[in-house]
Every structure is written in C-alpha cells, then in structure tokens.
Design a protein around this motif. Structure first.
Motif, PDB file in Angstrom:
ATOM      1  N   TYR A 132       0.826  -1.202   0.000  1.00  0.00           N
ATOM      2  CA  TYR A 132       0.000   0.000   0.000  1.00  0.00           C
ATOM      3  C   TYR A 132       0.869   1.263   0.000  1.00  0.00           C
ATOM      4  O   TYR A 132       0.533   2.261  -0.645  1.00  0.00           O
ATOM      5  CB  TYR A 132      -0.930   0.004   1.222  1.00  0.00           C
ATOM      6  N   TYR A 140       2.021   1.854  -3.543  1.00  0.00           N
ATOM      7  CA  TYR A 140       0.949   2.257  -4.450  1.00  0.00           C
ATOM      8  C   TYR A 140       0.520   3.701  -4.188  1.00  0.00           C
ATOM      9  O   TYR A 140       0.278   4.471  -5.123  1.00  0.00           O
ATOM     10  CB  TYR A 140      -0.250   1.315  -4.291  1.00  0.00           C
ATOM     11  N   LEU A 141       0.448   4.103  -2.926  1.00  0.00           N
ATOM     12  CA  LEU A 141       0.117   5.494  -2.609  1.00  0.00           C
ATOM     13  C   LEU A 141       1.202   6.441  -3.118  1.00  0.00           C
ATOM     14  O   LEU A 141       0.920   7.564  -3.538  1.00  0.00           O
ATOM     15  CB  LEU A 141      -0.071   5.665  -1.108  1.00  0.00           C
ATOM     16  N   GLU A 180      -8.393   5.583 -10.310  1.00  0.00           N
ATOM     17  CA  GLU A 180      -7.627   5.182  -9.137  1.00  0.00           C
ATOM     18  C   GLU A 180      -7.297   6.399  -8.261  1.00  0.00           C
ATOM     19  O   GLU A 180      -7.226   6.298  -7.040  1.00  0.00           O
ATOM     20  CB  GLU A 180      -6.337   4.475  -9.563  1.00  0.00           C
ATOM     21  N   LYS A 239     -10.182   7.185  -6.110  1.00  0.00           N
ATOM     22  CA  LYS A 239     -10.291   6.254  -4.986  1.00  0.00           C
ATOM     23  C   LYS A 239      -9.156   6.419  -3.980  1.00  0.00           C
ATOM     24  O   LYS A 239      -8.995   5.586  -3.084  1.00  0.00           O
ATOM     25  CB  LYS A 239     -10.278   4.807  -5.497  1.00  0.00           C
ATOM     26  N   ARG A 283      -9.783   6.118  -0.265  1.00  0.00           N
ATOM     27  CA  ARG A 283     -10.097   4.768   0.177  1.00  0.00           C
ATOM     28  C   ARG A 283      -8.820   3.971   0.425  1.00  0.00           C
ATOM     29  O   ARG A 283      -8.698   3.264   1.424  1.00  0.00           O
ATOM     30  CB  ARG A 283     -10.952   4.074  -0.886  1.00  0.00           C
ATOM     31  N   TYR A 284      -7.840   4.105  -0.483  1.00  0.00           N
ATOM     32  CA  TYR A 284      -6.580   3.389  -0.296  1.00  0.00           C
ATOM     33  C   TYR A 284      -5.819   3.929   0.922  1.00  0.00           C
ATOM     34  O   TYR A 284      -5.164   3.174   1.640  1.00  0.00           O
ATOM     35  CB  TYR A 284      -5.719   3.523  -1.553  1.00  0.00           C
ATOM     36  N   GLN A 298      -7.289   2.349   3.959  1.00  0.00           N
ATOM     37  CA  GLN A 298      -6.857   0.960   4.114  1.00  0.00           C
ATOM     38  C   GLN A 298      -5.412   0.891   4.612  1.00  0.00           C
ATOM     39  O   GLN A 298      -5.079   0.081   5.482  1.00  0.00           O
ATOM     40  CB  GLN A 298      -7.002   0.233   2.779  1.00  0.00           C
ATOM     41  N   ILE A 302     -10.182  -4.214   1.865  1.00  0.00           N
ATOM     42  CA  ILE A 302      -8.815  -4.721   1.674  1.00  0.00           C
ATOM     43  C   ILE A 302      -8.850  -6.111   1.067  1.00  0.00           C
ATOM     44  O   ILE A 302      -8.094  -6.433   0.138  1.00  0.00           O
ATOM     45  CB  ILE A 302      -8.058  -4.723   3.021  1.00  0.00           C
ATOM     46  N   GLU A 332      -9.775  -5.648  -2.644  1.00  0.00           N
ATOM     47  CA  GLU A 332      -8.973  -4.817  -3.533  1.00  0.00           C
ATOM     48  C   GLU A 332      -7.478  -5.087  -3.475  1.00  0.00           C
ATOM     49  O   GLU A 332      -6.766  -4.809  -4.443  1.00  0.00           O
ATOM     50  CB  GLU A 332      -9.234  -3.342  -3.211  1.00  0.00           C
ATOM     51  N   ALA A 333      -6.973  -5.601  -2.348  1.00  0.00           N
ATOM     52  CA  ALA A 333      -5.526  -5.797  -2.218  1.00  0.00           C
ATOM     53  C   ALA A 333      -4.952  -6.728  -3.279  1.00  0.00           C
ATOM     54  O   ALA A 333      -3.870  -6.456  -3.817  1.00  0.00           O
ATOM     55  CB  ALA A 333      -5.193  -6.313  -0.815  1.00  0.00           C
ATOM     56  N   ILE A 377      -3.956  -4.808  -6.538  1.00  0.00           N
ATOM     57  CA  ILE A 377      -3.016  -3.700  -6.554  1.00  0.00           C
ATOM     58  C   ILE A 377      -1.688  -4.075  -7.224  1.00  0.00           C
ATOM     59  O   ILE A 377      -1.165  -3.301  -8.031  1.00  0.00           O
ATOM     60  CB  ILE A 377      -2.782  -3.180  -5.123  1.00  0.00           C
TER      61      ILE A 377
END
Length: 447
Positions: free
Chosen positions: A303, A306-307, A329, A332, A335-336, A339, A412, A415-416, A419
């Motif tokens: 995560y 990705y962020l 994305e 969203k 939301r990430y 998480q 999570i 969606e995890a 990713i």
C-alpha cells in the motif's frame, strides 16, 4: 448572500427526514452519501437536534415536522406512487456572520412556501453546526393536491435561485451578482469538493490549467489535452472525455474560466515561460539513525508503494504528458489511504494476520453489543439512572468505530489482490498467487 442546491433522493422514506434530529453528533457530524439515500435518511439529517438547537429551528409546510415522514408516505400510498424518486433534498447556505439563526429559518420557511407551499409537503430545518448557517429542505416528490410528481429541471432550479436572491434582498442581505454558469454538479461531487476530496471535475480542471500554461496557441492546448489521454470534441462547445470515463464533459460546466473564450484569453494572457525548469536539488540533510531501520514488508509495503505512485506521498516535480494510471484510481485515493492507515495501525503484513485482525474486530463488536443489550434491559427497569445512557452512548461510538474498521477490512480483502497487477502488470497466474486463501472470509455481520 445565499447559495442553493437541490437533488433527488431514492430509497427508504424514513431516515431522510430524521437525520437533522439526532442529538448525539454535536462536535463532528458525519454526513455521508449513505445517510442521504432514502427518505428516512434525509428526514433524519434535516432535523437533528444538535444541528437545530433542539428542534427550535425545524418547521413544516403542509405537514407536522414530528410526523412528516408518515404524512408524506400516506400521500404516496393514496396516489400509488411509492417507488422511484421519493423526495428532493434542497439546500440554502448563507455567508458566515451575515445572518442570525432566526432570520435564516424565517427566510427558509418563506422560500419553501413560495416555491412549493401550494402543492407539496416540505420540512424546513436550519442547521447551526458549521460556520455557515444553512437551511435544509425535504420536499415530498408527490403532490398532495393532484398526485403529480415534482418536476426538477433547470427552470425550477432557476426559480429557486431567483426566489432565494429576492428574499435575501428583502432582508438586506448580499446577493451573488454573477452566479457561476453551467449545469449544477451532482450532490456527491459537490459534497466531495466541499470536503476537499479529489473529484473528476477537479482532476479535469487541473489538467486543463496545466495544458493552458504549456500552450501558446489554442491548437496547442487541444493537442496537449490529447497527449494527456483525453478525447476531445470541438464544435459549438468543447467537450472532453477523460481516460476511464464513458461520458464527455463540456468544459464550460467547470466554471466561467473554462469556456472556449475564457481559455483562449488565458492562453493569450499568461506569461510566456519555458515549459519546465528543473528546480535545484535541495541541500542534503544527514541524520544518524540508532540501530538498523526495519523495512516494511507485505501489505504495508504494497500500500505504501501504491500510494507513492498515485502521488499521495510526494508531489510531482513536473506535469505528466500522459497519465500512467487510470484517473479512477486517483479518485479512490482516500479509500486506499484509509486501508493503508488500518494496516499500519495494527502492523498487518500477511493474510493470516489480516484474518486474525478481522476476527478480533468482529469479536469486539459482538462483546460490546452484548454489553449494550444488558444496559438497555437495566434502563428499562430503572430509567432514572443517567449513567446508563452515557455508557450506552460510549458503546455505540465504539461499535461504530469497529464497524467502520471491519468495512475497511472487507475492502482490503477485495482490492488488495488487484493492486500488484496495477503496479507491475502481473499475469493472471501471478495475481492468483496473491489472492487470499479460499477458506477465509471477512465477516461483516452487523449487530
């Protein structure tokens, strides 16, 4: 000065009228999209005690506020129109410090009477929970006179805005002399922009602004938009379709600064500067770290990376020529972030740790629900004990927090696994290895 808005509401009739009467959220109210999906949600929101000074600023037009939901439902049943759009939620906000609560409520009631008082039932509530005093209107979609449904269109909204401005003038308040042109954005988009969350409209504005600063002619501006992945239609109005979206958006709907004439003028006026100057590197700072820092692994590293790619953990040094990641994305992003915060909070790196956490959260919810049930029994036996209500309120807040974390766990789980594919472009076989074990399921049972 007052701004106005109105949107349709579908779902259950009850919670729409009652949101404004809840006395338990005085400090930091949560006004989510789920709260407004049904008429029960809207009624609840419009009449919450902490927003209206204990019901001092709640009135009904052609209905009694205390039983407004039932009266509206009876009209719907009388004419056999219980489905579809069940209500309309209107909004009127005043400039900070310009008006008193009494005056705002008086204007709101008069606005409801002039617009809808001859045919529809309306609940008017004045909210005091923010810097701007504002009115909420819950309008029954079915007329009690002839059973016809309210026609929400550009003409009726224009009439609402004009009537609001007229009332402001009558009470000596300021009026917006040149309101922003174009159609009204959706409630979800408006609410997201008010809270500072990313939206499609905001992303398009940023890209258009970036293209304007890098263009010397209008044709260059169109070409730069296409380089960023937009599909562009020119004609009477310029319309663009961002990557990942199905519909085109007319640029003039983004505001006065985004009409074709305004864009051409902005291109002519802006200073001709080189497209991009690399800033000098900042001076390096050296720190002495005690011990060997632990490297993030598993979910937390996934995560965090990705962020970083989505731009949450750093600011880009130059505008990209074309988006590497789908704009959906970016929308969203919050939301990430939510998480990632949960994973960091509980130091979760593996699926086993994740399912242990989900089970522990559900166990806490079950235990608190049992405690609350026992407290309710004691309260029924002896209603005079004031401490019981405080304990119940505290348990309700804890359960709400745990339920929110459990919903994040469910996201999570869903969606995890996808990713890594978005980051590295893994094959389906590689992605399958990252999916959670089939025998595990995150429980989201509500009590």
């Amino acid at each position: 000065m007052a701004t106005t808005a109105i949107w349709k509401v579908k779902g259950n009739l009850g919670r729409v009228v009652g949101y404004a009467a809840n006395p338990d959220k005085t400090e930091n109210p949560a006004f989510t999209a789920q709260d407004l999906q049904g008429l029960r949600d809207v009624m609840d929101y419009a009449t919450q005690d902490y927003k209206t000074e204990r019901q001092h600023y709640v009135s009904g037009v052609n209905c009694a506020p205390e039983i407004a939901r039932d009266e509206m439902q009876m009209v719907k049943q009388q004419y056999g129109k219980e489905g579809g759009i069940i209500a309309y939620h209107g909004y009127q906000s005043f400039a900070p410090g310009e008006i008193t609560p009494e005056q705002a409520h008086k204007i709101g009631v008069e606005l409801a009477r002039r617009l809808w008082g001859d045919r529809f039932q309306v609940v008017v509530a004045t909210h005091l929970d923010r810097e701007q005093i504002h009115n909420h209107f819950v309008l029954n979609s079915v007329s009690f006179v002839d059973g016809k449904k309210y026609n929400d269109c550009k003409a009726t909204y224009a009439l609402m805005r004009q009537t609001s401005d007229q009332l402001c003038r009558e009470h000596g308040l300021s009026v917006i002399k040149k309101p922003e042109q174009g159609r009204t954005m959706s409630r979800d988009t408006w609410e997201a922009e008010q809270k500072g969350r990313p939206t499609w409209y905001g992303q398009i504005r940023q890209d258009v602004d970036s293209c304007i600063t890098r263009s010397f002619l209008f044709e260059h501006f169109i070409a730069n938009l296409k380089k960023q992945g937009y599909e562009v239609k020119t004609g009477k109005y310029i319309a663009v379709r961002p990557p990942g979206r199905e519909r085109f958006v007319r640029l003039k709907t983004l505001g006065d600064n985004y009409t074709e004439e305004a864009i051409r003028q902005r291109i002519r006026d802006h200073e001709r500067t080189p497209l991009y100057h690399r800033p000098p590197p900042p001076p390096r700072k050296y720190y002495k770290v005690r011990g060997k820092p632990r490297k993030l692994t598993g979910f937390r590293a996934l995560y965090y990376h990705y962020l970083y790619l989505l731009g949450k953990l750093r600011k880009p040094t130059a505008p990209p020529k074309k988006r590497r990641y789908n704009m959906a994305e970016v929308i969203k992003l919050e939301r990430y972030v939510e998480q990632a915060k949960l994973l960091m909070k509980y130091k979760v790196d593996t699926w086993d740790q994740f399912y242990t956490l989900a089970g522990a959260i559900q166990g806490e919810i079950d235990a608190l629900a049992d405690q609350r049930k026992e407290l309710y029994r004691q309260k029924r036996r002896d209603p005079q004990i004031e401490t019981l209500s405080l304990r119940i309120q505290s348990i309700n807040q804890s359960i709400q927090t745990y339920r929110r974390e459990l919903r994040v766990c469910a996201r999570i789980e869903a969606e995890a696994p996808g990713i890594p594919t978005k980051i590295h472009g893994l094959t389906p076989a590689q992605e399958k290895e990252l999916k959670p074990p089939a025998h595990h399921r995150t429980r989201t049972r509500q009590r």
